[in-house]
Design an enzyme around this catalytic site. Sequence first.
Site, PDB file in Angstrom:
ATOM      1  N   GLY A  29       0.832  -1.206   0.000  1.00  0.00           N
ATOM      2  CA  GLY A  29       0.000   0.000   0.000  1.00  0.00           C
ATOM      3  C   GLY A  29       0.858   1.244   0.000  1.00  0.00           C
ATOM      4  O   GLY A  29       0.447   2.308   0.482  1.00  0.00           O
ATOM      5  N   ALA A  30       2.062   1.132  -0.572  1.00  0.00           N
ATOM      6  CA  ALA A  30       3.080   2.176  -0.398  1.00  0.00           C
ATOM      7  C   ALA A  30       2.979   3.311  -1.408  1.00  0.00           C
ATOM      8  O   ALA A  30       3.824   4.193  -1.414  1.00  0.00           O
ATOM      9  CB  ALA A  30       4.474   1.548  -0.442  1.00  0.00           C
ATOM     10  N   GLY A  65      15.410   6.431  -1.260  1.00  0.00           N
ATOM     11  CA  GLY A  65      16.880   6.416  -1.218  1.00  0.00           C
ATOM     12  C   GLY A  65      17.426   5.579  -2.368  1.00  0.00           C
ATOM     13  O   GLY A  65      16.693   5.129  -3.240  1.00  0.00           O
ATOM     14  N   GLY A  68      16.205   1.549  -2.584  1.00  0.00           N
ATOM     15  CA  GLY A  68      14.797   1.139  -2.604  1.00  0.00           C
ATOM     16  C   GLY A  68      14.307   0.810  -3.999  1.00  0.00           C
ATOM     17  O   GLY A  68      14.918   1.183  -4.996  1.00  0.00           O
ATOM     18  N   SER A 153      -7.510  -1.359  12.401  1.00  0.00           N
ATOM     19  CA  SER A 153      -8.210  -0.067  12.427  1.00  0.00           C
ATOM     20  C   SER A 153      -9.022  -0.014  13.711  1.00  0.00           C
ATOM     21  O   SER A 153      -9.431  -1.059  14.246  1.00  0.00           O
ATOM     22  CB  SER A 153      -9.159   0.028  11.226  1.00  0.00           C
ATOM     23  N   TYR A 167     -15.546  -3.767   5.926  1.00  0.00           N
ATOM     24  CA  TYR A 167     -14.225  -3.232   6.271  1.00  0.00           C
ATOM     25  C   TYR A 167     -13.893  -3.567   7.730  1.00  0.00           C
ATOM     26  O   TYR A 167     -12.819  -4.083   8.037  1.00  0.00           O
ATOM     27  CB  TYR A 167     -14.232  -1.716   6.049  1.00  0.00           C
ATOM     28  N   ALA A 168     -14.843  -3.288   8.630  1.00  0.00           N
ATOM     29  CA  ALA A 168     -14.607  -3.536  10.061  1.00  0.00           C
ATOM     30  C   ALA A 168     -14.385  -5.023  10.344  1.00  0.00           C
ATOM     31  O   ALA A 168     -13.513  -5.390  11.148  1.00  0.00           O
ATOM     32  CB  ALA A 168     -15.797  -3.017  10.875  1.00  0.00           C
ATOM     33  N   LYS A 171     -10.928  -5.965   9.391  1.00  0.00           N
ATOM     34  CA  LYS A 171      -9.937  -5.435  10.331  1.00  0.00           C
ATOM     35  C   LYS A 171      -9.931  -6.239  11.637  1.00  0.00           C
ATOM     36  O   LYS A 171      -8.886  -6.413  12.271  1.00  0.00           O
ATOM     37  CB  LYS A 171     -10.197  -3.953  10.593  1.00  0.00           C
ATOM     38  N   ILE A 200      -7.038   9.087  10.008  1.00  0.00           N
ATOM     39  CA  ILE A 200      -5.735   9.573   9.536  1.00  0.00           C
ATOM     40  C   ILE A 200      -5.945  10.310   8.213  1.00  0.00           C
ATOM     41  O   ILE A 200      -6.745   9.884   7.365  1.00  0.00           O
ATOM     42  CB  ILE A 200      -4.751   8.391   9.329  1.00  0.00           C
TER      43      ILE A 200
HETATM   44  N1  NAD Z   1      -6.747   6.605   6.858  1.00  0.00           N
HETATM   45  C1  NAD Z   1      -7.388   6.169   7.905  1.00  0.00           C
HETATM   46  O1  NAD Z   1      -8.124   6.944   8.552  1.00  0.00           O
HETATM   47  C2  NAD Z   1      -7.244   4.739   8.365  1.00  0.00           C
HETATM   48  C3  NAD Z   1      -7.825   4.392   9.587  1.00  0.00           C
HETATM   49  C4  NAD Z   1      -7.699   3.099  10.050  1.00  0.00           C
HETATM   50  C5  NAD Z   1      -6.975   2.170   9.308  1.00  0.00           C
HETATM   51  N2  NAD Z   1      -6.425   2.530   8.131  1.00  0.00           N
HETATM   52  C6  NAD Z   1      -5.680   1.497   7.403  1.00  0.00           C
HETATM   53  O2  NAD Z   1      -4.373   1.953   7.128  1.00  0.00           O
HETATM   54  C7  NAD Z   1      -3.909   1.334   5.923  1.00  0.00           C
HETATM   55  C8  NAD Z   1      -3.455   2.397   4.957  1.00  0.00           C
HETATM   56  O3  NAD Z   1      -4.590   3.208   4.633  1.00  0.00           O
HETATM   57  P1  NAD Z   1      -4.458   4.655   4.009  1.00  0.00           P
HETATM   58  O4  NAD Z   1      -5.367   5.523   4.763  1.00  0.00           O
HETATM   59  O5  NAD Z   1      -3.036   5.001   3.858  1.00  0.00           O
HETATM   60  O6  NAD Z   1      -5.168   4.369   2.591  1.00  0.00           O
HETATM   61  P2  NAD Z   1      -4.826   4.873   1.135  1.00  0.00           P
HETATM   62  O7  NAD Z   1      -6.075   4.644   0.359  1.00  0.00           O
HETATM   63  O8  NAD Z   1      -4.202   6.219   1.156  1.00  0.00           O
HETATM   64  O9  NAD Z   1      -3.709   3.816   0.666  1.00  0.00           O
HETATM   65  C9  NAD Z   1      -4.001   2.460   0.471  1.00  0.00           C
HETATM   66  C10 NAD Z   1      -3.104   1.937  -0.632  1.00  0.00           C
HETATM   67  O10 NAD Z   1      -3.400   0.531  -0.823  1.00  0.00           O
HETATM   68  C11 NAD Z   1      -3.325   0.256  -2.215  1.00  0.00           C
HETATM   69  N3  NAD Z   1      -4.091  -0.938  -2.571  1.00  0.00           N
HETATM   70  C12 NAD Z   1      -5.438  -1.091  -2.563  1.00  0.00           C
HETATM   71  N4  NAD Z   1      -5.770  -2.307  -3.016  1.00  0.00           N
HETATM   72  C13 NAD Z   1      -4.605  -2.954  -3.309  1.00  0.00           C
HETATM   73  C14 NAD Z   1      -4.294  -4.237  -3.839  1.00  0.00           C
HETATM   74  N5  NAD Z   1      -5.257  -5.111  -4.175  1.00  0.00           N
HETATM   75  N6  NAD Z   1      -2.998  -4.575  -3.997  1.00  0.00           N
HETATM   76  C15 NAD Z   1      -2.021  -3.686  -3.695  1.00  0.00           C
HETATM   77  N7  NAD Z   1      -2.247  -2.450  -3.212  1.00  0.00           N
HETATM   78  C16 NAD Z   1      -3.535  -2.086  -3.023  1.00  0.00           C
HETATM   79  C17 NAD Z   1      -3.936   1.511  -2.860  1.00  0.00           C
HETATM   80  O11 NAD Z   1      -3.602   1.613  -4.226  1.00  0.00           O
HETATM   81  C18 NAD Z   1      -3.344   2.616  -2.000  1.00  0.00           C
HETATM   82  O12 NAD Z   1      -2.133   3.102  -2.533  1.00  0.00           O
HETATM   83  C19 NAD Z   1      -5.062   0.477   5.417  1.00  0.00           C
HETATM   84  O13 NAD Z   1      -4.910  -0.840   5.876  1.00  0.00           O
HETATM   85  C20 NAD Z   1      -6.268   1.125   6.074  1.00  0.00           C
HETATM   86  O14 NAD Z   1      -7.351   0.225   6.172  1.00  0.00           O
HETATM   87  C21 NAD Z   1      -6.539   3.798   7.630  1.00  0.00           C
END
Ligand code: NAD
Length: 262
Positions: A29-30, A65, A68, A153, A167-168, A171, A200
Amino acid sequence: MSELTQGVTVSADPGAGFGLAGKVAIVTGAASGIGRATAELLANAGAIVTAVDINPKGFAGLDLGKDGSTDTADLSVPAACDQVVESVIRRHGRLDILVNAAAILRRVAIKDVDAALWEQMMDTNLLSQFAMCRAAVRPMRKQRSGRVVVIASTAAFNGGADNSSVYAIGKGGALALAKSLARQVAADGITVNAVAPGGIDTPMGRFGFTEESWNAHYQKNVPLRRAGQPEEVARAILFLVSDWGSYVTGHTLDVEGGLMLR
Ligand SMILES: NC(=O)c1ccc[n+]([C@@H]2O[C@H](COP(=O)([O-])OP(=O)(O)OC[C@H]3O[C@@H](n4cnc5c(N)ncnc54)[C@H](O)[C@@H]3O)[C@@H](O)[C@H]2O)c1
């Protein structure tokens, strides 16, 4: 020192650093949000990071860097998870750290959840974490060391925002995955922990909010009276995968400004 703690050295010098130099890491998810901030922070701390995402466009401007690299993969497919890990092993010969941040959010009332939505969400948010962990602990077991962080989450505890049940549920599964895996691989020197972010400031976090409703929500509901930044979650993850988190496993670290106070 007893026989059991032989080989365990813990520096009392805070200047000794996080011990991440040269460590080989995968962050999923980077391309966005928390995963992106984590990939950059770990790389900045000296780790050799492979950033993985389904969306290669999101890698633009990512600073990992000189060591990577990026890998485009759909992690909802277990065979793709195996390939991501195998490719890292081919290139670097080891894997020290796995951080699973890839996920999607779809908000649909339970009465309208069909099999296709369930499958898409659970495969992306839970099966992917399971498959990445399964693939990663193979080389980690051989090395007899490793660090795994799954991202859960606060939704796992409070059911999440309106209409985000699937989603919940995923998680909640991630929390169980972390604990169950932690128990199974602890004797191999591998720690497994969960991080539970609250709200976040990322594309996912902002979903369904206007600027006004976003600010009002955090003022009203979060003791720290603001949303978190992805870098603040990345720092918690860094703690868990660094030398500083060496005796923490099976734990869930809430990073949520006091939302849960649990
Ligand atoms: N942002 C929040 O408020 C929040 C709260 C609780 C938990 N989270 C969790 O934190 C983590 C990161 O979330 P975020 O807010 O940075 O979300 P984000 O949407 O900014 O990033 C998620 C990334 O996951 C990638 N992704 C989605 N499906 C994919 C797949 N099948 N294969 C590979 N990559 C895939 C997306 O392309 C995206 O770049 C997640 O697990 C999310 O559930 C986020």
